[in-house]
Design a protein around this motif. Structure first.
Motif, PDB file in Angstrom:
ATOM      1  N   SER A  11      44.417 -25.346  23.583  1.00  0.00           N
ATOM      2  CA  SER A  11      45.694 -24.890  24.154  1.00  0.00           C
ATOM      3  C   SER A  11      45.509 -24.126  25.459  1.00  0.00           C
ATOM      4  O   SER A  11      46.186 -24.412  26.460  1.00  0.00           O
ATOM      5  N   GLU A  32      37.575 -16.040  27.219  1.00  0.00           N
ATOM      6  CA  GLU A  32      37.163 -16.621  25.932  1.00  0.00           C
ATOM      7  C   GLU A  32      36.015 -15.790  25.361  1.00  0.00           C
ATOM      8  O   GLU A  32      34.975 -15.646  25.991  1.00  0.00           O
ATOM      9  N   TYR A  43      36.742 -27.737  17.462  1.00  0.00           N
ATOM     10  CA  TYR A  43      35.801 -28.716  18.024  1.00  0.00           C
ATOM     11  C   TYR A  43      34.461 -28.092  18.417  1.00  0.00           C
ATOM     12  O   TYR A  43      33.696 -28.676  19.178  1.00  0.00           O
ATOM     13  N   ASN A  53      40.507 -35.575  12.488  1.00  0.00           N
ATOM     14  CA  ASN A  53      41.386 -36.129  11.458  1.00  0.00           C
ATOM     15  C   ASN A  53      42.561 -36.888  12.079  1.00  0.00           C
ATOM     16  O   ASN A  53      43.550 -37.179  11.415  1.00  0.00           O
ATOM     17  N   ASN A 148      43.643 -20.477  16.024  1.00  0.00           N
ATOM     18  CA  ASN A 148      43.477 -20.407  14.582  1.00  0.00           C
ATOM     19  C   ASN A 148      42.823 -19.096  14.158  1.00  0.00           C
ATOM     20  O   ASN A 148      41.792 -18.706  14.688  1.00  0.00           O
ATOM     21  N   THR A 433      50.393 -27.702  15.567  1.00  0.00           N
ATOM     22  CA  THR A 433      48.991 -27.484  15.264  1.00  0.00           C
ATOM     23  C   THR A 433      48.069 -28.516  15.891  1.00  0.00           C
ATOM     24  O   THR A 433      46.979 -28.181  16.329  1.00  0.00           O
ATOM     25  N   VAL A 435      46.745 -31.904  18.288  1.00  0.00           N
ATOM     26  CA  VAL A 435      46.710 -32.268  19.709  1.00  0.00           C
ATOM     27  C   VAL A 435      47.970 -33.023  20.170  1.00  0.00           C
ATOM     28  O   VAL A 435      48.509 -32.709  21.237  1.00  0.00           O
TER      29      VAL A 435
HETATM   30  C1  LIG Z   1      38.756 -26.972  11.456  1.00  0.00           C
HETATM   31  C2  LIG Z   1      39.898 -27.586  12.216  1.00  0.00           C
HETATM   32  C3  LIG Z   1      39.883 -28.944  12.537  1.00  0.00           C
HETATM   33  C4  LIG Z   1      40.942 -29.512  13.245  1.00  0.00           C
HETATM   34  N1  LIG Z   1      40.898 -30.847  13.546  1.00  0.00           N
HETATM   35  C5  LIG Z   1      41.898 -31.398  14.267  1.00  0.00           C
HETATM   36  C6  LIG Z   1      41.874 -32.791  14.623  1.00  0.00           C
HETATM   37  O1  LIG Z   1      40.979 -33.523  14.257  1.00  0.00           O
HETATM   38  N2  LIG Z   1      42.891 -33.269  15.381  1.00  0.00           N
HETATM   39  C7  LIG Z   1      43.925 -32.485  15.801  1.00  0.00           C
HETATM   40  O2  LIG Z   1      44.821 -32.968  16.504  1.00  0.00           O
HETATM   41  N3  LIG Z   1      43.980 -31.171  15.468  1.00  0.00           N
HETATM   42  C8  LIG Z   1      43.010 -30.630  14.716  1.00  0.00           C
HETATM   43  N4  LIG Z   1      43.055 -29.300  14.389  1.00  0.00           N
HETATM   44  C9  LIG Z   1      44.191 -28.503  14.859  1.00  0.00           C
HETATM   45  C10 LIG Z   1      43.784 -27.546  15.998  1.00  0.00           C
HETATM   46  O3  LIG Z   1      44.423 -26.340  15.675  1.00  0.00           O
HETATM   47  C11 LIG Z   1      44.215 -28.001  17.371  1.00  0.00           C
HETATM   48  O4  LIG Z   1      43.836 -29.344  17.591  1.00  0.00           O
HETATM   49  C12 LIG Z   1      43.633 -27.194  18.528  1.00  0.00           C
HETATM   50  O5  LIG Z   1      42.239 -27.230  18.470  1.00  0.00           O
HETATM   51  C13 LIG Z   1      44.106 -25.756  18.563  1.00  0.00           C
HETATM   52  O6  LIG Z   1      43.574 -25.199  19.720  1.00  0.00           O
HETATM   53  P1  LIG Z   1      43.920 -23.707  20.174  1.00  0.00           P
HETATM   54  O7  LIG Z   1      43.353 -23.535  21.522  1.00  0.00           O
HETATM   55  O8  LIG Z   1      45.369 -23.470  20.024  1.00  0.00           O
HETATM   56  O9  LIG Z   1      43.206 -22.783  19.117  1.00  0.00           O
HETATM   57  P2  LIG Z   1      41.658 -22.474  18.880  1.00  0.00           P
HETATM   58  O10 LIG Z   1      40.850 -23.715  18.927  1.00  0.00           O
HETATM   59  O11 LIG Z   1      41.592 -21.675  17.632  1.00  0.00           O
HETATM   60  O12 LIG Z   1      41.229 -21.606  20.134  1.00  0.00           O
HETATM   61  C14 LIG Z   1      41.606 -20.259  20.308  1.00  0.00           C
HETATM   62  C15 LIG Z   1      40.510 -19.584  21.121  1.00  0.00           C
HETATM   63  O13 LIG Z   1      40.923 -18.268  21.435  1.00  0.00           O
HETATM   64  C16 LIG Z   1      39.784 -17.434  21.440  1.00  0.00           C
HETATM   65  N5  LIG Z   1      40.261 -16.048  21.293  1.00  0.00           N
HETATM   66  C17 LIG Z   1      41.047 -15.554  20.300  1.00  0.00           C
HETATM   67  N6  LIG Z   1      41.304 -14.243  20.520  1.00  0.00           N
HETATM   68  C18 LIG Z   1      40.675 -13.907  21.681  1.00  0.00           C
HETATM   69  C19 LIG Z   1      40.593 -12.689  22.428  1.00  0.00           C
HETATM   70  N7  LIG Z   1      41.190 -11.568  22.047  1.00  0.00           N
HETATM   71  N8  LIG Z   1      39.867 -12.703  23.592  1.00  0.00           N
HETATM   72  C20 LIG Z   1      39.245 -13.853  24.009  1.00  0.00           C
HETATM   73  N9  LIG Z   1      39.291 -15.016  23.320  1.00  0.00           N
HETATM   74  C21 LIG Z   1      40.010 -15.047  22.177  1.00  0.00           C
HETATM   75  C22 LIG Z   1      38.977 -17.936  20.251  1.00  0.00           C
HETATM   76  O14 LIG Z   1      37.612 -17.581  20.382  1.00  0.00           O
HETATM   77  C23 LIG Z   1      39.196 -19.453  20.352  1.00  0.00           C
HETATM   78  O15 LIG Z   1      38.173 -20.106  21.058  1.00  0.00           O
HETATM   79  C24 LIG Z   1      42.022 -28.709  13.647  1.00  0.00           C
HETATM   80  C25 LIG Z   1      42.040 -27.343  13.312  1.00  0.00           C
HETATM   81  C26 LIG Z   1      40.997 -26.786  12.609  1.00  0.00           C
HETATM   82  C27 LIG Z   1      41.047 -25.312  12.261  1.00  0.00           C
END
Ligand SMILES: Cc1cc2nc3c(=O)[nH]c(=O)nc-3n(C[C@H](O)[C@H](O)[C@H](O)COP(=O)(O)OP(=O)(O)OC[C@H]3O[C@@H](n4cnc5c(N)ncnc54)[C@H](O)[C@@H]3O)c2cc1C
Length: 454
Positions: A11, A32, A43, A53, A148, A433, A435
């Motif tokens: 995101s 990060e 990932y 998935n 997450n 949640t 992509v």
């Molecule tokens: C195990 C798992 C597998 C998944 N597989 C799939 C899939 O196959 N296909 C799909 O479409 N979706 C999948 N998902 C859904 C997934 O939530 C999204 O695809 C996407 O990865 C979410 O990305 P994000 O950036 O919102 O969150 P995140 O990937 O959780 O990234 C958030 C980032 O913020 C950083 N962060 C948090 N707080 C702070 C702070 N205070 N200061 C600095 N950095 C901070 C963390 O270190 C982290 O790197 C999966 C989710 C999980 C948990």
């Protein structure tokens, strides 16, 4: 215009990429704490058994370039096709490559900052963010892409469990899972996709001990079709036009759609897929009491049919169950406490009043990301909530926000200069949640922050 983005998973990273593309005077600082920019939690896994998935053909980072990921993946491995479920770590490399490409195309406009954001404050028309290193960032806008969160503590867990050598609180710490003795008896708390990941890590490392997963319904995640087929693009059931907005009404409509589809030779997954793009509208038509009813009564069934595993993963889990190396039991955990070097779990099997006892060498919390941010111990989340800058929604799915992701402050008005992207927007959309939703959300959020293109 300086913009700070906290969190560089999918995101945060895609919002940064869209922002620098949108306007030539925008500079982004991407903060990060893990030091890994792009993959985020989902990932970053080094485990080759952890697969996406979602089929490769639907994992493009860009809505207007549907084959972007597929083309990238095929340039390294031509055997990958639209229905392939590829390694999650490969997808992490892809997001990193998207970020690298944006940084090359727009030199010096995306700064990568390996640090943790601890506090945020709006003052004098700017956001001021304090980092763990002591650095302070000032920007016109702040994007929260914190993603997450770790699982909630298991129900009834004795506080001493949290320091016990046999308890694993973070199921995504692959090294920690690999350190579990191969012959250990293992309790997995939760039976969803997080459990599946943990079991695969243990299996690959040669685990021979018994593995028992418990969850209230004891239902293993369903799988995608094999061989995978692209979604048919079925229209949502017409009965939704007359839907009364109740959780039960929705269940009836979906059941009827599955039955009608089956009579016409269609797979049940088509009925589930047919409402995916309109889920946010359906969610907005539900009153809070109905949403609450859905969460209490139907959520776990919905998660099982909606978040499906790759077919090959389903086959591995079925093999482990057939060989009696893995059991999935419908039961409610009553307590978890240390018993010397082991752990004692007490649980009530579904439909029974009798509490049973199980002694295990290790217990892994597989309850999945916790959506109740009020329980978070994360310093930034705590500070933003405790100071009243942002608020959780009543159902504890994320943060209260307007439809564009601007969080609502104590006065009910959008917090100036702040936007949320990612799963924390579940309260408004429910489906926030994966992509396919997040790629739209990040583009829109960047457009909102950048304003009309210059
Ligand atoms: C195990 C798992 C597998 C998944 N597989 C799939 C899939 O196959 N296909 C799909 O479409 N979706 C999948 N998902 C859904 C997934 O939530 C999204 O695809 C996407 O990865 C979410 O990305 P994000 O950036 O919102 O969150 P995140 O990937 O959780 O990234 C958030 C980032 O913020 C950083 N962060 C948090 N707080 C702070 C702070 N205070 N200061 C600095 N950095 C901070 C963390 O270190 C982290 O790197 C999966 C989710 C999980 C948990």
């Amino acid at each position: 215009m300086d913009i700070t983005i906290i969190g560089a998973g999918f995101s945060g990273t895609l919002t940064a990429v869209h922002l620098v593309r949108a306007r030539s005077d925008i500079r982004v600082t991407l903060v990060e704490r893990s030091g890994r920019f792009g993959p985020g939690l989902a990932y970053s896994t080094p485990d080759p058994s952890h697969l996406l998935n979602v089929p490769a053909g639907n994992m493009s980072a860009f809505d207007d370039q549907p084959s972007h990921f597929l083309d990238w993946a095929r340039s390294a491995d031509p055997s990958i096709h639209t229905g392939s479920f590829v390694r999650r770590s490969l997808y992490g490399e892809y997001i990193r490559s998207v970020l690298d490409a944006a940084r090359s195309a727009h030199p010096d406009r995306i700064r990568l900052c390996h640090d943790e954001a601890l506090r945020g404050r709006w003052d004098n028309g700017s956001w001021h963010v304090e980092l763990r290193s002591g650095e302070a960032l000032t920007s016109a806008a702040l994007v929260l892409a914190l993603g997450n969160t770790p699982p909630q503590p298991p129900p009834g867990a004795d506080v001493r469990v949290f320091g016990h050598a046999g308890y694993v609180s973070n199921p995504w710490n692959v090294e920690r899972l690999r350190a579990i003795d191969a012959g250990a008896s293992v309790l997995l708390i939760g039976a969803g996709l997080t459990m599946v990941d943990a079991v695969l890590t243990l299996r690959d490392r040669g685990h021979t001990g018994p593995m028992t997963a418990i969850s209230r319904h004891g239902v293993a995640p369903r799988t995608h079709r094999s061989p995978s087929k692209p979604p048919v693009g079925r229209r949502p059931p017409e009965a939704l036009d007359r839907w009364d907005g109740s959780a039960l009404g929705m269940l009836r409509i979906l059941r009827a759609a599955v039955a009608d589809g089956a009579a016409a030779g269609a797979d049940w997954r088509e009925a589930v897929n047919s409402i995916r793009t309109i889920t946010p509208q359906l969610w907005s038509r539900m009153a809070e009491t109905e949403r609450s009813r859905f969460l209490r009564r139907l959520r776990s069934y919905w998660e099982v049919v909606r978040h499906r595993a790759a077919p090959e993963i389903g086959a591995l889990i079925a093999d482990l169950m057939a060989a009696r190396r893995l059991k999935i039991r419908p039961a409610r955990l009553e307590s978890l406490a240390p018993a010397g070097a082991k752990l004692e779990a007490r649980f009530r099997p579904r439909g029974s009043e009798q509490v049973q006892r199980m002694i295990v060498d290790a217990a892994i919390n597989c309850l999945g990301p916790d959506t109740d941010l009020s329980r978070s111990a994360d310093p930034l989340t705590r500070q933003l909530l405790d100071s009243g800058i942002v608020r959780t929604d009543a159902l504890r799915l994320g943060l209260l926000a307007d439809p564009e992701g601007r969080p609502l402050g104590a006065d009910g008005r959008p917090v100036p200069g702040m936007i949320i992207v990612g799963p924390w927007r579940r309260a408004q959309h429910w489906e926030a949640t994966a992509v396919p939703e997040l790629r739209k959300q990040t583009l829109r959020a960047a457009g909102l922050l950048a304003g009309p293109s210059r």
